[in-house]
Motif scaffolding. Structure first.
Motif, PDB file in Angstrom:
ATOM      1  N   ALA A   1      -2.285  16.848  20.566  1.00  0.00           N
ATOM      2  CA  ALA A   1      -3.030  16.657  19.322  1.00  0.00           C
ATOM      3  C   ALA A   1      -3.403  17.982  18.678  1.00  0.00           C
ATOM      4  O   ALA A   1      -3.690  18.030  17.474  1.00  0.00           O
ATOM      5  N   ASN A   2      -3.391  19.040  19.469  1.00  0.00           N
ATOM      6  CA  ASN A   2      -3.725  20.368  18.945  1.00  0.00           C
ATOM      7  C   ASN A   2      -2.513  21.294  18.907  1.00  0.00           C
ATOM      8  O   ASN A   2      -2.666  22.515  18.841  1.00  0.00           O
ATOM      9  N   ASP A   3      -1.315  20.675  18.953  1.00  0.00           N
ATOM     10  CA  ASP A   3      -0.058  21.424  18.837  1.00  0.00           C
ATOM     11  C   ASP A   3       0.009  22.548  19.866  1.00  0.00           C
ATOM     12  O   ASP A   3       0.409  23.673  19.557  1.00  0.00           O
ATOM     13  N   ALA A   4      -0.403  22.222  21.104  1.00  0.00           N
ATOM     14  CA  ALA A   4      -0.503  23.244  22.149  1.00  0.00           C
ATOM     15  C   ALA A   4       0.498  22.988  23.269  1.00  0.00           C
ATOM     16  O   ALA A   4       0.773  21.845  23.641  1.00  0.00           O
TER      17      ALA A   4
ATOM     18  N   HIS B   1      11.272   7.265  26.145  1.00  0.00           N
ATOM     19  CA  HIS B   1      10.188   8.116  26.623  1.00  0.00           C
ATOM     20  C   HIS B   1       8.920   7.873  25.802  1.00  0.00           C
ATOM     21  O   HIS B   1       7.820   7.717  26.346  1.00  0.00           O
ATOM     22  N   ALA B   2       9.065   7.814  24.478  1.00  0.00           N
ATOM     23  CA  ALA B   2       7.918   7.596  23.596  1.00  0.00           C
ATOM     24  C   ALA B   2       7.255   6.255  23.882  1.00  0.00           C
ATOM     25  O   ALA B   2       6.016   6.147  23.920  1.00  0.00           O
ATOM     26  N   ASN B   3       8.059   5.219  24.105  1.00  0.00           N
ATOM     27  CA  ASN B   3       7.500   3.899  24.410  1.00  0.00           C
ATOM     28  C   ASN B   3       6.711   3.925  25.714  1.00  0.00           C
ATOM     29  O   ASN B   3       5.643   3.303  25.830  1.00  0.00           O
ATOM     30  N   GLY B   4       7.235   4.650  26.704  1.00  0.00           N
ATOM     31  CA  GLY B   4       6.543   4.744  27.983  1.00  0.00           C
ATOM     32  C   GLY B   4       5.223   5.477  27.865  1.00  0.00           C
ATOM     33  O   GLY B   4       4.207   5.053  28.433  1.00  0.00           O
ATOM     34  N   ILE B   5       5.223   6.596  27.126  1.00  0.00           N
ATOM     35  CA  ILE B   5       3.986   7.358  26.945  1.00  0.00           C
ATOM     36  C   ILE B   5       2.964   6.547  26.151  1.00  0.00           C
ATOM     37  O   ILE B   5       1.767   6.533  26.471  1.00  0.00           O
ATOM     38  N   ARG B   6       3.437   5.843  25.126  1.00  0.00           N
ATOM     39  CA  ARG B   6       2.522   5.022  24.328  1.00  0.00           C
ATOM     40  C   ARG B   6       1.861   3.947  25.188  1.00  0.00           C
ATOM     41  O   ARG B   6       0.654   3.710  25.083  1.00  0.00           O
TER      42      ARG B   6
ATOM     43  N   GLU C   1      -4.348   7.457  15.421  1.00  0.00           N
ATOM     44  CA  GLU C   1      -3.112   8.215  15.254  1.00  0.00           C
ATOM     45  C   GLU C   1      -2.007   7.344  14.632  1.00  0.00           C
ATOM     46  O   GLU C   1      -1.973   6.124  14.836  1.00  0.00           O
ATOM     47  N   ASP C   2      -1.113   7.995  13.903  1.00  0.00           N
ATOM     48  CA  ASP C   2       0.172   7.367  13.577  1.00  0.00           C
ATOM     49  C   ASP C   2       1.020   7.535  14.839  1.00  0.00           C
ATOM     50  O   ASP C   2       1.726   8.537  15.001  1.00  0.00           O
ATOM     51  N   LYS C   3       0.937   6.578  15.740  1.00  0.00           N
ATOM     52  CA  LYS C   3       1.438   6.756  17.101  1.00  0.00           C
ATOM     53  C   LYS C   3       2.938   7.014  17.153  1.00  0.00           C
ATOM     54  O   LYS C   3       3.394   7.883  17.907  1.00  0.00           O
ATOM     55  N   ALA C   4       3.691   6.296  16.371  1.00  0.00           N
ATOM     56  CA  ALA C   4       5.143   6.471  16.399  1.00  0.00           C
ATOM     57  C   ALA C   4       5.520   7.880  15.956  1.00  0.00           C
ATOM     58  O   ALA C   4       6.344   8.550  16.597  1.00  0.00           O
ATOM     59  N   SER C   5       4.933   8.332  14.874  1.00  0.00           N
ATOM     60  CA  SER C   5       5.241   9.674  14.365  1.00  0.00           C
ATOM     61  C   SER C   5       4.757  10.750  15.327  1.00  0.00           C
ATOM     62  O   SER C   5       5.455  11.737  15.589  1.00  0.00           O
ATOM     63  N   PHE C   6       3.563  10.557  15.870  1.00  0.00           N
ATOM     64  CA  PHE C   6       2.973  11.524  16.801  1.00  0.00           C
ATOM     65  C   PHE C   6       3.850  11.702  18.028  1.00  0.00           C
ATOM     66  O   PHE C   6       4.186  12.817  18.427  1.00  0.00           O
ATOM     67  N   LEU C   7       4.256  10.607  18.641  1.00  0.00           N
ATOM     68  CA  LEU C   7       5.039  10.671  19.877  1.00  0.00           C
ATOM     69  C   LEU C   7       6.465  11.156  19.623  1.00  0.00           C
ATOM     70  O   LEU C   7       7.074  11.771  20.497  1.00  0.00           O
ATOM     71  N   ARG C   8       6.968  10.897  18.449  1.00  0.00           N
ATOM     72  CA  ARG C   8       8.318  11.361  18.111  1.00  0.00           C
ATOM     73  C   ARG C   8       8.411  12.879  18.191  1.00  0.00           C
ATOM     74  O   ARG C   8       9.449  13.445  18.535  1.00  0.00           O
ATOM     75  N   GLU C   9       7.329  13.555  17.867  1.00  0.00           N
ATOM     76  CA  GLU C   9       7.312  15.017  17.881  1.00  0.00           C
ATOM     77  C   GLU C   9       7.376  15.577  19.296  1.00  0.00           C
ATOM     78  O   GLU C   9       7.859  16.688  19.507  1.00  0.00           O
TER      79      GLU C   9
END
Length: 308
Positions: free
Chosen positions: A225-228, A195-200, A180-188
């Protein structure tokens, strides 16, 4: 006369806590599901063998109604994450939808009708993966909300329902995470950079663990990952009675975590939202409620230092 029963399949996940089960399984017994799946892990050590046997006997002897019973019993200990995922994988080899309760999920009776109605309503909605019964933060529901549930990014795992079409995307090992492009993915999906850093960090640790301790992280990733989205009831319908030394993941005292609902409510009639969209206001407020006040975070930090 044909015996009445609940048509939606129900799965009950348990291990070796008969005292919890004496409280939670009678709710299923009263419901009388026509198709019931029992998912049990094997003993971790020799001292657990009699408790596992007692738990299995307790459930089986409580089934006094006519139903199609299927047992998925592990002989050796698989761990909560693997046992949950493998158990539901087996259920979905036979079913298109299911309601799952763990042995420490004490639900309001309306939980079942709530799940049942929304399983039907969103059966073919590809952007809904999860119907949760627990609302950890009722205070985060925006004032004036008339609908009886909302759509959130975070699936609540204490008592839930889902479909085969969604669960097929579940991968406990999260093998796609590294690409994954992790930064972009979590930003969404995340509320803030913190929060994003913690989830990553949590996702990375999960993937590095050869024996994952929790399945909920992988399920959250599968949803995102499935926009759900996930469904959260306006009022909490589930209490967790399993906190303490006998628990698998919730071994802390109930007083050590603010995300435990104080009580259960009821939803007899369900008012539906007009459209499907993430309730960002709820997600944002619940995130900050879960983090707590700066003073509380400081106390937790100091408490952690004293334990090391």
């Amino acid at each position: 006369m044909k015996e009445k029963g609940f048509n939606t399949p129900v799965a009950y996940l348990f291990y070796a806590r008969p005292k919890c089960m004496e409280i939670t399984f009678p709710l299923i017994r009263k419901l009388r599901p026509r198709r019931l799946y029992l998912i049990a892990d094997g003993p971790k050590e020799s001292s657990d063998i009699p408790l596992c046997a007692k738990a299995r006997k307790l459930v089986e002897e409580s089934i006094d109604w006519d139903c199609q019973l299927t047992k998925f019993y592990a002989e050796e200990n698989m761990g909560l994450a693997d046992r949950t995922v493998s158990g539901l994988n087996s259920v979905f080899e036979r079913e298109k939808k299911v309601i799952l309760l763990e042995d420490d999920n004490f639900v309001d009776p309306s939980f079942f009708s709530f799940c049942n109605a929304l399983l039907d309503r969103y059966e073919h909605e590809e952007h809904i993966f999860h119907i949760g019964g627990c609302n950890f933060f009722e205070k985060a529901v925006p004032p004036g909300t008339k609908e009886d549930y909302l759509f959130s990014a975070k699936p609540a795992a204490w008592g839930f329902a889902t479909w085969k079409r969604a669960w097929k995307h579940m991968d406990l090992r999260m093998e796609d995470w590294d690409s994954e492009d992790k930064a972009s993915f979590l930003r969404e999906w995340c509320i803030s950079p913190k929060h994003a850093n913690g989830i990553r960090e949590v996702f990375d640790q999960h993937c590095m663990n050869q024996n994952p301790w929790a399945w909920s992280y992988a399920w959250t990733y599968a949803c995102w990952a499935n926009d759900a989205l996930s469904i959260i009831p306006k009022v909490n319908l589930v209490s967790n009675i399993g906190f303490g030394p006998d628990a698998t993941n919730t071994t802390m005292s109930a007083n050590d975590w603010t995300g435990i609902p104080e009580s259960r409510g009821s939803l007899e009639e369900i008012r539906h939202p007009d459209s499907i969209s993430r309730n960002f206001a709820y997600d944002k407020k619940s995130y900050y409620l879960e983090r707590g006040t700066p003073l509380r975070r400081l106390k937790q930090f100091v408490k952690g230092l004293l334990k090391t």
